[in-house]
Write a protein that holds these residues in place. Structure first.
Motif, PDB file in Angstrom:
ATOM      1  N   LEU A  25       0.833  -1.205   0.000  1.00  0.00           N
ATOM      2  CA  LEU A  25       0.000   0.000   0.000  1.00  0.00           C
ATOM      3  C   LEU A  25       0.871   1.258   0.000  1.00  0.00           C
ATOM      4  N   PHE A  26       1.959   1.261   0.773  1.00  0.00           N
ATOM      5  CA  PHE A  26       2.886   2.403   0.773  1.00  0.00           C
ATOM      6  C   PHE A  26       3.458   2.642  -0.621  1.00  0.00           C
ATOM      7  N   ILE A  27       3.790   1.569  -1.338  1.00  0.00           N
ATOM      8  CA  ILE A  27       4.322   1.713  -2.703  1.00  0.00           C
ATOM      9  C   ILE A  27       3.267   2.333  -3.615  1.00  0.00           C
ATOM     10  N   VAL A  28       2.032   1.871  -3.507  1.00  0.00           N
ATOM     11  CA  VAL A  28       0.940   2.434  -4.315  1.00  0.00           C
ATOM     12  C   VAL A  28       0.739   3.909  -3.973  1.00  0.00           C
ATOM     13  N   ILE A  29       0.728   4.238  -2.676  1.00  0.00           N
ATOM     14  CA  ILE A  29       0.567   5.633  -2.256  1.00  0.00           C
ATOM     15  C   ILE A  29       1.712   6.485  -2.795  1.00  0.00           C
ATOM     16  N   ALA A  30       2.941   5.964  -2.716  1.00  0.00           N
ATOM     17  CA  ALA A  30       4.099   6.707  -3.244  1.00  0.00           C
ATOM     18  C   ALA A  30       3.945   6.936  -4.743  1.00  0.00           C
ATOM     19  N   ALA A  31       3.484   5.926  -5.462  1.00  0.00           N
ATOM     20  CA  ALA A  31       3.311   6.061  -6.911  1.00  0.00           C
ATOM     21  C   ALA A  31       2.238   7.100  -7.237  1.00  0.00           C
ATOM     22  N   VAL A  32       1.107   7.020  -6.548  1.00  0.00           N
ATOM     23  CA  VAL A  32       0.012   7.966  -6.808  1.00  0.00           C
ATOM     24  C   VAL A  32       0.441   9.388  -6.442  1.00  0.00           C
ATOM     25  N   LEU A  33       1.060   9.542  -5.268  1.00  0.00           N
ATOM     26  CA  LEU A  33       1.502  10.881  -4.859  1.00  0.00           C
ATOM     27  C   LEU A  33       2.554  11.445  -5.816  1.00  0.00           C
ATOM     28  N   SER A  34       3.426  10.589  -6.328  1.00  0.00           N
ATOM     29  CA  SER A  34       4.425  11.108  -7.267  1.00  0.00           C
ATOM     30  C   SER A  34       3.773  11.545  -8.570  1.00  0.00           C
ATOM     31  N   LEU A  35       2.719  10.848  -8.983  1.00  0.00           N
ATOM     32  CA  LEU A  35       1.977  11.282 -10.180  1.00  0.00           C
ATOM     33  C   LEU A  35       1.332  12.641  -9.968  1.00  0.00           C
ATOM     34  N   ARG A 116      10.850   9.358   2.098  1.00  0.00           N
ATOM     35  CA  ARG A 116      11.956  10.209   1.604  1.00  0.00           C
ATOM     36  C   ARG A 116      11.710  10.590   0.147  1.00  0.00           C
ATOM     37  N   GLY A 117      11.387   9.573  -0.681  1.00  0.00           N
ATOM     38  CA  GLY A 117      11.240   9.820  -2.117  1.00  0.00           C
ATOM     39  C   GLY A 117      10.161  10.818  -2.450  1.00  0.00           C
ATOM     40  N   VAL A 118       8.997  10.707  -1.807  1.00  0.00           N
ATOM     41  CA  VAL A 118       7.897  11.628  -2.120  1.00  0.00           C
ATOM     42  C   VAL A 118       7.757  12.693  -1.036  1.00  0.00           C
ATOM     43  N   ILE A 119       7.497  12.257   0.210  1.00  0.00           N
ATOM     44  CA  ILE A 119       7.155  13.235   1.245  1.00  0.00           C
ATOM     45  C   ILE A 119       8.309  14.189   1.533  1.00  0.00           C
ATOM     46  N   GLN A 120       9.524  13.665   1.716  1.00  0.00           N
ATOM     47  CA  GLN A 120      10.643  14.575   1.999  1.00  0.00           C
ATOM     48  C   GLN A 120      10.994  15.425   0.787  1.00  0.00           C
ATOM     49  N   THR A 121      10.923  14.840  -0.386  1.00  0.00           N
ATOM     50  CA  THR A 121      11.234  15.604  -1.600  1.00  0.00           C
ATOM     51  C   THR A 121      10.270  16.779  -1.770  1.00  0.00           C
ATOM     52  N   ILE A 122       8.997  16.580  -1.446  1.00  0.00           N
ATOM     53  CA  ILE A 122       7.989  17.625  -1.643  1.00  0.00           C
ATOM     54  C   ILE A 122       7.800  18.503  -0.406  1.00  0.00           C
ATOM     55  N   PHE A 123       7.699  17.902   0.771  1.00  0.00           N
ATOM     56  CA  PHE A 123       7.320  18.653   1.972  1.00  0.00           C
ATOM     57  C   PHE A 123       8.474  18.908   2.938  1.00  0.00           C
ATOM     58  N   GLY A 124       9.628  18.317   2.695  1.00  0.00           N
ATOM     59  CA  GLY A 124      10.784  18.612   3.519  1.00  0.00           C
ATOM     60  C   GLY A 124      11.132  17.562   4.559  1.00  0.00           C
ATOM     61  N   TYR A 125      12.291  17.765   5.075  1.00  0.00           N
ATOM     62  CA  TYR A 125      12.982  16.855   5.992  1.00  0.00           C
ATOM     63  C   TYR A 125      12.226  16.637   7.308  1.00  0.00           C
ATOM     64  N   ILE A 126      11.817  17.700   7.955  1.00  0.00           N
ATOM     65  CA  ILE A 126      11.175  17.575   9.273  1.00  0.00           C
ATOM     66  C   ILE A 126       9.811  16.901   9.144  1.00  0.00           C
ATOM     67  N   PHE A 127       9.009  17.329   8.192  1.00  0.00           N
ATOM     68  CA  PHE A 127       7.686  16.744   8.000  1.00  0.00           C
ATOM     69  C   PHE A 127       7.791  15.247   7.697  1.00  0.00           C
ATOM     70  N   ALA A 128       8.716  14.872   6.828  1.00  0.00           N
ATOM     71  CA  ALA A 128       8.886  13.460   6.465  1.00  0.00           C
ATOM     72  C   ALA A 128       9.353  12.637   7.661  1.00  0.00           C
ATOM     73  N   SER A 129      10.297  13.167   8.434  1.00  0.00           N
ATOM     74  CA  SER A 129      10.844  12.427   9.569  1.00  0.00           C
ATOM     75  C   SER A 129       9.807  12.216  10.665  1.00  0.00           C
ATOM     76  N   VAL A 130       9.028  13.245  10.954  1.00  0.00           N
ATOM     77  CA  VAL A 130       7.982  13.119  11.967  1.00  0.00           C
ATOM     78  C   VAL A 130       6.869  12.198  11.466  1.00  0.00           C
TER      79      VAL A 130
END
Length: 192
Positions: A25-35, A116-130
């Protein structure tokens, strides 16, 4: 019904299957969010780089260091501080090394693609880590596990900031999960 009660009703095999499904599911979410969020899907080619020295220096070696620190803490802290409700023990205690390898690689790949690939790339380091720490919900009521997952998340996120290389974070995450999975598999967990 609480998550812990639901998990207790699952067999170890069903628990592992639910982990696999959640990672897919995480892979699917990453794919959809990257689109949706990436300007161009070629972004993936910029953030996944086959630089072996970078993967070893910033991924594998820090992953080993994280595991060593965890093992030292496990040695000196009471086991109740590292008890996640027995979930990790149930996932890893009765499967072969090759299944641990495949499962932990899937976990590392899927979580790093998303966080890291989607969330950190788009929303940044702190948001992705938390966000990464919050997704590990079973650790939220365990201060040692929560601090550990936050520190590891920020460290892996920082390695991505430094390298802009998703393979670094995938391999670091994989090394941590694989070695700890092996440790859980061959240690009498919780006896102290």
């Amino acid at each position: 019904m609480k998550q812990s009660e639901l998990i207790k009703q699952l067999s170890n095999e069903d628990l592992r299957k639910s982990v696999i499904y959640s990672q897919l599911l995480f892979i699917v979410i990453a794919a959809v969010l990257s689109l949706v969020l990436f300007e161009d899907l070629r972004t993936w080619t910029f953030i996944i780089q086959f630089d072996i020295s970078e993967v070893v220096y910033f991924g594998i070696l820090p992953g080993i260091l994280i595991v060593l620190v965890d093992l030292v803490l496990m040695r000196f802290l009471p086991s109740k501080h590292y008890d996640d409700g027995g979930i990790n023990k149930r996932i890893f205690s009765d499967i072969s090394i090759d299944k641990i390898l495949l499962l932990t690689f899937l976990i590392a790949l899927s979580e790093e693609l998303l966080f890291r690939g989607v969330i950190q790339t788009i929303f940044g380091y702190i948001f992705a880590s938390v966000s990464f720490a919050i997704v590990h919900v079973r650790y939220l009521r365990k201060p040692v596990l929560l601090i550990s997952i936050l520190l590891v998340s920020f460290l892996i996120g920082y390695m991505y900031e430094v390298t802009d290389n998703l393979l670094v974070t995938i391999f670091s995450h994989f090394i941590v999960d694989f070695l700890l999975g092996i440790f859980i598999r061959y240690k009498s967990w919780g006896e102290s």
